[in-house]
Design an enzyme around this catalytic site. Structure first.
Site, mmCIF file in Angstrom:
data_model
loop_
_atom_site.group_PDB
_atom_site.id
_atom_site.type_symbol
_atom_site.label_atom_id
_atom_site.label_comp_id
_atom_site.label_asym_id
_atom_site.label_seq_id
_atom_site.Cartn_x
_atom_site.Cartn_y
_atom_site.Cartn_z
ATOM 1 C CB SER A 186 -0.908 0.024 1.230
ATOM 2 O OG SER A 186 -1.657 -1.161 1.316
HETATM 3 N N1 SAH Z 1 -1.041 -4.935 3.956
HETATM 4 C C1 SAH Z 1 -0.299 -5.231 2.754
HETATM 5 C C2 SAH Z 1 -1.086 -4.838 1.516
HETATM 6 C C3 SAH Z 1 -1.122 -5.953 0.566
HETATM 7 S S1 SAH Z 1 -2.266 -5.877 -0.752
HETATM 8 C C4 SAH Z 1 1.088 -4.612 2.792
HETATM 9 O O1 SAH Z 1 1.369 -3.849 3.720
HETATM 10 O O2 SAH Z 1 1.897 -4.892 1.915
HETATM 11 C C5 SAH Z 1 -3.589 -6.889 -0.158
HETATM 12 C C6 SAH Z 1 -3.241 -8.333 0.163
HETATM 13 O O3 SAH Z 1 -4.464 -8.959 0.530
HETATM 14 C C7 SAH Z 1 -2.682 -9.140 -0.998
HETATM 15 O O4 SAH Z 1 -1.459 -9.718 -0.612
HETATM 16 C C8 SAH Z 1 -3.745 -10.213 -1.238
HETATM 17 O O5 SAH Z 1 -3.207 -11.477 -1.622
HETATM 18 C C9 SAH Z 1 -4.403 -10.299 0.123
HETATM 19 N N2 SAH Z 1 -5.755 -10.861 0.111
HETATM 20 C C10 SAH Z 1 -6.752 -10.666 -0.788
HETATM 21 N N3 SAH Z 1 -7.846 -11.355 -0.450
HETATM 22 C C11 SAH Z 1 -7.543 -12.020 0.723
HETATM 23 C C12 SAH Z 1 -8.257 -12.902 1.577
HETATM 24 N N4 SAH Z 1 -9.520 -13.268 1.339
HETATM 25 N N5 SAH Z 1 -7.617 -13.378 2.671
HETATM 26 C C13 SAH Z 1 -6.341 -13.031 2.953
HETATM 27 N N6 SAH Z 1 -5.608 -12.206 2.186
HETATM 28 C C14 SAH Z 1 -6.202 -11.701 1.073
#
Ligand code: SAH
Length: 233
Positions: free
Chosen positions: A75
């Site tokens: 993010s």
């Molecule tokens: N908080 C993260 C942002 C990552 S983007 C950071 O600081 O880098 C969002 C993430 O959510 C992705 O890695 C994606 O694979 C995950 N995601 C999407 N749907 C999900 C679900 N149902 N359960 C767990 N993770 C999920």
């Protein structure tokens, strides 16, 4: 800051990852309305360049989302700051001498989880893509962050460890996920992007002592979607 972070030579950073460049990001976040010094300090000290691929390290202190593989992104720092500041805003419920317990859905790079751990919170994080979770776990270990994590569909939350004082969802869904709201402790705060695939609203839910939920809209945001099913790779 209560958590201790191990300072590896590569965590200190040179050139485009130097402290001077990181401080410029802090100035930008302040200009963007972030005022909580605890949050700014966590962002100043957690080395974001170690949460992206080496080839992208020189861009790690720009205020922008960056690709982390599998079509996912780390993010934007302003979004991480805004979500974290909103979680802490009114103080989280916690028991005497115990850290606040926070559940993150979507570990991704591990950066948001590391920021919460750096703030002294007890972090539980869930990721559906196996490889992203393995890489994030290595980063937590290398930097000395004690973060609990599991490979699962975060839409079910982490019922065995509920309730949580705070829940932060870092992937967007068309509506709030009831299972997550249910795992929020009285007095707790949930932050989640809600909306369609191209734009969402960052919502803040506060549950009062009687379980009554108040919702506020913090900002327009763009997150990757919250998807179902596990990916083992
Ligand atoms: N908080 C993260 C942002 C990552 S983007 C950071 O600081 O880098 C969002 C993430 O959510 C992705 O890695 C994606 O694979 C995950 N995601 C999407 N749907 C999900 C679900 N149902 N359960 C767990 N993770 C999920």
């Amino acid at each position: 800051m209560t958590a201790r972070m191990r300072l590896q030579p590569e965590a200190i950073g040179l050139g485009m990852t130097s402290q001077r460049v990181r401080d410029r990001l802090i100035d930008r976040l302040r200009a963007g309305g972030i005022i909580d010094e605890r949050v700014l300090n966590a962002i100043r000290t957690v080395p974001r360049h170690l949460f992206v691929d080496e080839a992208l390290a020189t861009r790690a202190y720009e205020d922008t989302a960056l690709p982390i593989g599998h079509g996912q992104t780390i993010s934007q720092p302003w979004v991480v700051a805004k979500m974290t500041e909103s979680l802490l805003r009114d103080g989280l419920p916690h028991r005497e001498g115990q850290p606040a317990r926070v559940l993150e859905i979507g570990t991704g790079s591990g950066y948001q989880g590391a920021i919460l751990a750096a703030l002294g919170m007890e972090v539980y994080t869930v990721e559906r893509i196996g490889e992203l979770l393995r890489t994030a776990r290595k980063r937590f270990r290398t930097l000395g962050f004690n973060v609990r994590s599991k490979h699962d569909d975060g839409r079910i939350g982490w019922p065995e460890c509920a309730p949580f004082d705070a829940i932060i969802v870092t992937a967007a869904a068309p509506a709030l996920v009831d299972a997550l709201t249910a795992q929020l402790a009285p007095g707790g705060v949930l932050i989640a992007p809600v909306g369609g695939s191209t734009s969402q609203s960052l919502l803040r839910l506060q549950k009062d002592a009687d379980g009554v939920v108040t919702e506020t809209n913090l900002a327009p945001v763009v997150f990757v979607p919250l998807l179902s099913g596990l990916i083992d790779r």
